[in-house]
Design an enzyme around this catalytic site. Structure first.
Site, PDB file in Angstrom:
ATOM      1  N   ARG A   1       1.068  -3.603  -4.488  1.00 20.80           N
ATOM      2  CA  ARG A   1       0.511  -2.327  -4.944  1.00 20.80           C
ATOM      3  C   ARG A   1       0.676  -2.115  -6.449  1.00 20.80           C
ATOM      4  O   ARG A   1       0.001  -1.284  -7.042  1.00 20.80           O
ATOM      5  CB  ARG A   1       1.174  -1.175  -4.208  1.00 20.80           C
ATOM      6  CG  ARG A   1       1.003  -1.265  -2.705  1.00 20.80           C
ATOM      7  CD  ARG A   1       1.410   0.025  -2.061  1.00 20.80           C
ATOM      8  NE  ARG A   1       2.436  -0.179  -1.057  1.00 20.80           N
ATOM      9  CZ  ARG A   1       2.200  -0.484   0.199  1.00 20.80           C
ATOM     10  NH1 ARG A   1       0.969  -0.664   0.597  1.00 20.80           N
ATOM     11  NH2 ARG A   1       3.178  -0.643   1.057  1.00 20.80           N
TER      12      ARG A   1
ATOM     13  N   ASP B   1       7.267  -2.791   6.580  1.00 18.43           N
ATOM     14  CA  ASP B   1       5.966  -2.131   6.713  1.00 18.43           C
ATOM     15  C   ASP B   1       6.004  -0.680   6.271  1.00 18.43           C
ATOM     16  O   ASP B   1       5.577   0.219   6.999  1.00 18.43           O
ATOM     17  CB  ASP B   1       5.472  -2.227   8.164  1.00 18.43           C
ATOM     18  CG  ASP B   1       4.591  -3.435   8.359  1.00 18.43           C
ATOM     19  OD1 ASP B   1       3.784  -3.704   7.461  1.00 18.43           O
ATOM     20  OD2 ASP B   1       4.733  -4.101   9.388  1.00 18.43           O
ATOM     21  N   ASP B   2       6.493  -0.440   5.062  1.00 20.82           N
ATOM     22  CA  ASP B   2       6.432   0.883   4.441  1.00 20.82           C
ATOM     23  C   ASP B   2       7.329   1.918   5.104  1.00 20.82           C
ATOM     24  O   ASP B   2       7.148   3.107   4.857  1.00 20.82           O
ATOM     25  CB  ASP B   2       5.004   1.428   4.427  1.00 20.82           C
ATOM     26  CG  ASP B   2       4.230   0.880   3.247  1.00 20.82           C
ATOM     27  OD1 ASP B   2       4.892   0.383   2.326  1.00 20.82           O
ATOM     28  OD2 ASP B   2       3.003   0.943   3.256  1.00 20.82           O
ATOM     29  N   ALA B   3       8.255   1.508   5.935  1.00 24.24           N
ATOM     30  CA  ALA B   3       9.171   2.492   6.498  1.00 24.24           C
ATOM     31  C   ALA B   3      10.269   2.773   5.479  1.00 24.24           C
ATOM     32  O   ALA B   3      10.489   1.991   4.550  1.00 24.24           O
ATOM     33  CB  ALA B   3       9.778   1.978   7.794  1.00 24.24           C
TER      34      ALA B   3
END
Lengths: 600, 378
Positions: free
Chosen positions: A401, A217-219
C-alpha cells in the site's frame, strides 16, 4: 467570429474574444457583475462559455497582476485583526472563485516564489487543492493518492461526538465515543475546522509487529488493559417511536398497558417494565422481546355492526418491543405531539459498546482493520522502559500500500507525546522527518523510532527491534454487535414457507445456486436434500387426476375435489415451493399431473 | 504371448496394451508379463472415474472458476504486421455457443515437402489469396467517343502473384459475354456493343469489372506466411478449407481452419470435436490458466454427441435435455412448459435439477445407488 454561450445557450457572437473575456473578468472583480459568474474562452473551437448556474465545483484563488499578488500584507494584517472578512476580499477582487472551465484559462502558481509575469492566479495555500476531510490526513504528501482518499473516507465513519446536545436529540443510529482525544499529529485544518473541539479518535501506542499470527490480513490486536481503561469505548443510541394514530372510522390507537384479553397479547413478563401510562421508565435494563411502549390498535376491518359494539377484546396488540438480538438501557423518554396533533412517544435506548473481536479500527491513512485478538496486558510485548502498546499493527500492510505517512505519523506522534506538543503534519507544509528524528534522539530515544522489546509471555528479548510510537486511531461505526447474525430455526415466509431473508427478520443464510452445485459436485446427495428441506411438506395426491387432493383431518378422510372419494390417494413428500410452482402452472392453464410410482 | 494380450483386451484399452507390447523386452517370461498386466489392470481401475461422480458439474466448475479471471479484452499489437485474432473470453463464448459465423475466421495452411522450405513462399501464399481484377490494375482509361474501356495492368504485381493474361481474358469473358475483347501491350481493351452505347453504362461496367474474380481461393482475404520451427506455413484470414485442401502443394494432414462448422462439413464431426478441444485449450493456455483437458473433452463430447455441433445454449445442448423442468429452469421457462403441456410430455425426474426442485435425492454420488430387496405386500 466567436460564438458566445450563456449556460450552454447560444446568445450571440463576439469579435475580439480575448479582449471580451478580459473585460468580463475585470467587471466581475470590480463588482459590476456577480462574482459567481465564470467565463471560459476555448481557443480550439473558438467559442466563449459563460456560466452562472448551479452545480459547478469552484475554488478560491488569489488574483495575480503583473506577477504580483493583489493580496497585500495590509490585507493580511486587517484579516488577522478581524477588521475585514474573507468575503470583503472577494468583493475587492483580490480573491476569486474559478470553476473547472475557467481554470483552463488560468495559469496558477503553486507558491509565491514561483510567480512570473505570465501567472494569472496564486494558490491561497497548496492545502486548498484537497477537500476538508483529505486535509485532515497528516503527512498526506508522503502517501499514494488512492490511500489518502480511502483515509479521508474512513474518517467520516469514525465515532466521535456529532453534536454536544446529543442527550436531548432523537437521531437514528448514533454513536458517541467516550474519551475522544485531540490528535497529536495535526494539520492546520484541525484547528481551523474546530476538529479539536470535537475529535473522533484516540492517540494509541502502536507497535508494528506480528503477534501469534492474530493480526494477519489487516487485523489489529488490542491491549485488554487499554480497553478496560476506556480505549475505543462508545455508546450506541437508537430511538423507538410510537404514535397514537387516528383512523378514518374515528377510532384511535391507545398507548397504555394492554389488557390481557386483547388479540395478540404477549406475556405478562414482556410488559413488566411499563409504568401506569404504558411507557417504560428511564434507566430500565431491557433485553430482546421486552415491550418499551405498550399500544393497542382498533381492529383492522370493521363490519357495520362492530362500530356500535366495541368490546375491548376486538382491539389488537401493536406495542413496540425490542427486536431480536437487541439489548440496552432506556436513556430518555420523550412524550410530545406529532405534526398531525397525535400523541407521540419517543424512547431512546442506550447500549455501551466495548471494543470486541471484529470491531473496525483505522488510522488516518487508509490503514483500516478489524480487531483480531484482545490480549491481556501481561501477555503484551513491552519495551525496556516498560511501555506496552495499545495496538499491534502488522507490517505486511505497508509494502503493497506504500502508506509512508502512516509510518511517519508513528514517529511524529512519538515525538509529540514525549515532548508534550502537537506536531504539524499539514499537507505540503509538514515538520520535516529529519527534525523529528533529531528531536527524538535528544529525548533519549533511537532516532529511527525502534526500541528493544520483550516477549510478554516468556520475558525473552525479541530478536528484532520493534518500530513503536503513537498513531491517532479511530473506531469506525461498523461494529460486530450490529451485524452478528446466525440462525438454526426461525421465522418463515408465508407464501413460500422458506426462511425469511436478512438479519432484521432473523432470516436464514441462503445456500444459493452455485453453492448447491458444489454439493452436487461432491456427490453428497442426501446432505443436499436435508439442506433444502426447510420448506418440505407432505401433501396428498390423487392418482387419478394427478392433482393435489384434500385430507380432512377431522373426519380422517381423503378425497379429491375433482374425482371424488373413490380414487386412490397417496401422500408424497416434496418441497412447498414446488407445490407453489404447480399452483402457478395451473393459473397459466397448464395441467401439471403428478404420476406416482413406488420408490422400492 | 499374443494370446495373453488378447485375454486382457477386455480389461484394458487397446492403447495401453499396445504401449506395453512396444516397451516389453523380447525375452520376457510369460509369468512376468502376466504379473505386469495384472498390476496394470489394478492401476487402470484405480484411475477410472467412479460411478456416480458428477463429472459434468465438476467440469463446469473447473472451467468456470478460472474463467472469471480471464481478461476480457485481447491485447492489440499496434504496428505489428500480424492479424488480430479473437482470443480470451469472447473466443471461448464463441466456441461454446456454437456460433455459425465467427469473428475472425482463420486457417493455418501447412505445405508439402519442397514448398515448405521458404522458397517462393510469398508467391505460393499470394496464389492462395483471393485476387480480384482491381488489385492488379494500374489504371482504367475510358474512351467515351469510341465507348471503349482500356484496362492497363501492373505487370510487376501480376508477376508477383503469377497471373497470365489469358486467365484474365477468360475470366472477363465469362462475366461479360457481350463485350468485345482485344489485347494491346500491357492493356486489355473492352469495346461495348452498338446497343449499349450510353455513357453511364460504360461507368457501370467499369465498376463491375473491378470485382471480377481472377484467381486464388475464394473468401481468403489476407495471407501471412510465417516460419514455424524449420518450415514455413501460411496463415490466412478468411477460411475455405474445402478449396484449400484441393490444392496439390497443401499438406492435407495438418492444414486446419478455426471455423468449427466448416470442419464439420469437410472433415466430419470427430474432427470438429478435436477442434473444439484444441481451440478452447489454446485460449486457456494463452491466458496462463490451468484446466485439465479432460474437462474440455467432456464439453466437446456433449456438443458433438448428436452428430452436429450444438452450442451450450437453449437452442443447442439444453434443447436436447429430456426433462421439461430442467429445460424450464435454464432459460425461457414458459416456452418450455407450454410446449410440454401441448404434447403432454412426461418428466421422469432422471437428472439433477428436477430433483433439486422437488427436493428429492439427486441421482449422483450417494444418491445414485438403491437397495434391491423384495418388499412383502399384504
Amino acid at each position: 467570429m466567436n460564438e458566445l454561450y450563456l449556460n450552454g445557450k447560444f446568445i450571440g457572437k463576439v469579435e475580439n474574444p480575448s479582449e471580451f473575456t478580459e473585460k468580463v473578468r475585470e467587471a466581475r472583480r470590480n463588482g459590476v457583475i456577480p462574482d459567481n459568474l465564470n467565463i471560459y474562452y476555448d481557443k480550439r473551437v473558438e467559442d466563449i462559455q459563460i456560466n452562472d448556474n448551479k452545480g459547478r465545483l469552484r475554488r478560491p484563488l488569489i488574483v495575480v497582476k503583473d506577477g504580483q499578488p493583489t493580496l497585500t500584507e495590509d490585507n493580511i494584517k486587517k484579516l488577522q485583526k478581524n477588521e475585514i472578512l474573507f468575503s470583503d476580499l472577494i468583493k475587492q477582487g483580490v480573491i476569486e472563485y474559478l470553476d473547472a472551465a475557467e481554470e483552463e484559462n488560468a495559469f496558477i502558481a503553486f507558491s509565491r516564489e514561483e510567480l512570473t509575469k505570465e501567472h494569472t492566479h496564486l494558490e491561497i495555500t497548496p492545502l486548498a487543492m484537497v477537500g476538508l476531510c483529505t486535509s485532515l490526513v497528516p503527512y498526506a504528501n508522503f502517501s499514494p493518492g488512492a490511500r489518502i482518499s480511502i483515509g479521508s473516507k474512513n474518517q467520516k465513519q469514525a465515532l466521535g461526538m456529532y453534536a454536544i446536545n446529543f442527550p436531548i436529540r432523537i437521531d437514528m443510529d448514533v454513536n458517541i465515543l467516550h474519551y475522544p482525544q485531540i490528535p497529536l499529529v495535526q494539520s492546520i485544518m484541525h484547528e481551523v475546522s474546530n476538529y479539536n473541539k470535537h475529535p473522533s479518535g484516540q492517540n494509541m501506542v502502536v507497535a508494528v509487529m506480528s503477534y501469534k499470527g492474530y493480526n494477519v490480513d489487516d487485523a489489529v490486536i488490542l491491549n485488554k488493559a487499554s480497553i478496560d481503561r476506556g480505549l475505543g469505548r462508545s455508546t450506541y443510541y437508537r430511538p423507538t417511536i410510537a404514535e397514537e394514530l387516528r383512523y378514518s372510522s374515528g377510532l384511535t390507537d391507545e398507548i397504555s398497558i394492554p389488557d390481557k384479553d386483547i388479540k395478540g397479547y404477549k406475556s405478562e413478563r414482556d410488559y413488566r417494565l411499563l409504568e401506569g401510562d404504558g411507557i417504560i421508565f428511564p434507566e430500565a435494563n431491557v433485553i430482546e422481546g421486552d415491550v418499551i411502549i405498550g399500544k393497542t390498535s382498533p381492529p383492522r376491518f370493521l363490519s357495520s355492526m362492530d362500530q356500535y359494539n366495541l368490546a375491548p377484546s376486538s382491539r389488537r396488540e401493536s406495542s413496540v418491543a425490542l427486536k431480536h438480538g437487541e439489548e440496552g438501557v432506556i436513556d430518555f423518554v420523550l412524550i410530545t405531539e406529532s405534526s398531525e396533533g397525535n400523541r407521540l412517544v419517543q424512547v431512546k435506548i442506550r447500549d455501551q459498546r466495548i471494543p470486541e473481536l471484529g470491531d473496525k479500527f483505522t488510522s488516518r491513512h487508509g490503514q483500516k482493520g478489524v480487531v483480531g485478538l484482545i490480549v491481556d496486558q501481561a501477555d503484551m510485548p513491552f519495551t525496556a522502559s516498560g511501555i506496552t502498546p495499545d495496538l499491534l499493527f502488522s507490517p505486511h500492510g505497508i509494502p503493497s500500500r506504500m502508506t509512508i505517512s502512516h509510518l511517519i505519523e508513528l514517529i511524529a506522534g512519538k515525538t509529540g507525546a514525549l515532548s508534550s506538543r502537537y506536531i504539524d503534519g499539514t499537507l505540503f507544509d509538514v515538520e520535516p522527518e529529519k527534525k523529528l528524528r533529531r528531536e527524538l534522539l535528544s529525548l533519549g530515544f533511537r532516532e529511527n523510532g525502534v526500541e528493544t522489546m520483550y516477549n510478554g509471555i516468556t520475558g525473552e528479548q525479541l530478536e528484532a527491534k520493534i518500530y513503536i510510537g503513537n498513531i491517532y486511531y479511530m473506531k469506525l461505526k461498523h461494529m460486530v454487535a450490529n451485524k452478528i447474525h446466525a440462525r438454526a430455526r426461525g421465522p418463515i415466509q408465508l407464501l413460500t414457507r422458506q426462511p425469511t431473508e436478512g438479519r432484521a427478520k432473523e432470516g436464514g443464510l441462503r445456500l444459493g445456486e452455485m453453492e448447491k452445485d458444489t454439493f452436487v459436485a461432491h456427490g453428497v446427495s442426501l446432505l443436499l436434500k436435508e439442506r433444502f428441506d426447510a420448506d418440505g411438506t407432505v401433501i396428498p395426491i390423487c392418482e387419478s387426476c394427478g392433482m393435489v387432493a384434500v385430507h380432512d383431518k377431522f373426519r380422517n378422510k381423503l378425497y379429491c375435489p375433482i374425482c371424488g372419494d373413490n380414487v386412490e390417494i397417496n401422500f408424497i413428500e416434496i418441497s412447498y415451493a414446488f407445490k407453489l410452482l404447480l399452483d402457478e402452472l395451473k393459473s397459466l392453464t397448464v395441467h401439471p399431473k403428478l404420476i406416482l410410482k413406488n420408490k422400492y | 504371448m499374443n494370446k495373453l494380450f488378447k485375454k486382457y483386451e477386455e480389461k484394458l484399452p487397446l492403447k495401453v496394451i499396445n504401449d506395453i507390447k512396444e516397451n516389453m523386452p523380447k525375452n520376457i517370461s510369460e509369468a512376468k508379463l502376466k504379473r505386469i498386466l495384472e498390476k496394470t489392470v489394478i492401476e487402470y481401475n484405480k484411475m477410472l472415474v467412479e460411478p456416480g461422480e458428477s463429472v459434468g458439474i465438476i467440469s463446469a466448475e473447473s472451467i468456470g472458476e478460472p474463467g472469471t479471471q480471464m481478461t476480457l479484452n485481447t491485447f492489440h499489437f499496434a504496428g505489428v504486421a500480424e492479424m488480430n485474432v479473437t482470443m480470451g473470453l469472447p473466443r471461448i463464448i464463441e466456441i461454446l455457443d456454437g456460433r455459425k459465423t465467427i469473428k475472425t475466421p482463420m486457417m493455418e495452411i501447412y505445405l508439402t515437402k519442397p514448398y515448405n522450405q521458404g522458397k517462393n513462399i510469398k508467391r505460393i501464399a499470394l496464389s492462395i489469396k483471393e485476387t480480384k481484377l482491381n488489385e492488379i490494375v494500374s489504371e482504367f482509361v475510358i474512351n467515351i467517343a469510341e465507348s471503349k474501356i482500356e484496362i492497363i495492368f501492373d505487370e510487376v504485381k501480376m508477376k508477383n502473384i503469377g497471373i497470365e493474361y489469358p486467365v484474365i481474358q477468360k475470366n472477363i469473358k465469362t462475366s461479360f459475354k457481350e463485350l468485345a475483347l482485344s489485347k494491346k501491350g500491357n492493356a486489355i481493351i473492352l469495346k461495348l456493343n452498338e446497343k449499349e452505347k450510353e455513357i453511364n453504362q460504360l461507368f457501370k461496367i467499369k465498376e463491375k469489372i473491378k470485382d471480377i474474380y481472377i484467381q486464388g481461393v475464394k473468401s481468403v482475404t489476407h495471407i501471412l506466411p510465417i516460419k514455424k520451427g524449420s518450415e514455413f506455413l501460411i496463415v490466412t484470414a478468411g477460411t475455405n478449407l474445402k478449396k484449400v485442401l484441393e490444392l496439390d502443394f497443401v499438406d492435407k494432414t495438418r492444414t486446419i481452419s478455426n471455423n468449427l462448422f466448416e470442419i464439420t462439413n469437410v472433415l466430419g464431426i470427430e474432427a470438429a470435436r478435436q477442434a473444439i478441444i484444441n481451440e478452447v485449450f489454446k485460449v486457456i493456455q494463452n491466458q496462463g490458466l490451468n484446466v485439465d483437458i479432460r474437462h474440455l473433452m467432456l464439453v466437446a463430447d456433449t456438443m458433438c454427441a448428436t452428430g452436429s455441433i450444438k452450442g451450450v445454449t437453449r437452442y443447442g445442448v439444453v434443447k436436447e435435455k429430456s426433462s421439461v423442468l430442467a429445460k424450464a429452469s435454464f432459460e425461457t421457462p414458459l416456452k418450455h412448459i407450454f410446449n410440454a403441456s401441448l404434447v403432454g410430455e412426461v418428466d421422469h425426474l432422471n437428472s439433477v435439477v428436477e430433483n433439486v426442485m422437488l427436493n428429492q435425492p439427486v441421482p449422483v454420488g450417494t444418491g445414485l445407488p438403491g437397495l434391491i430387496t423384495k418388499v412383502k405386500r399384504d
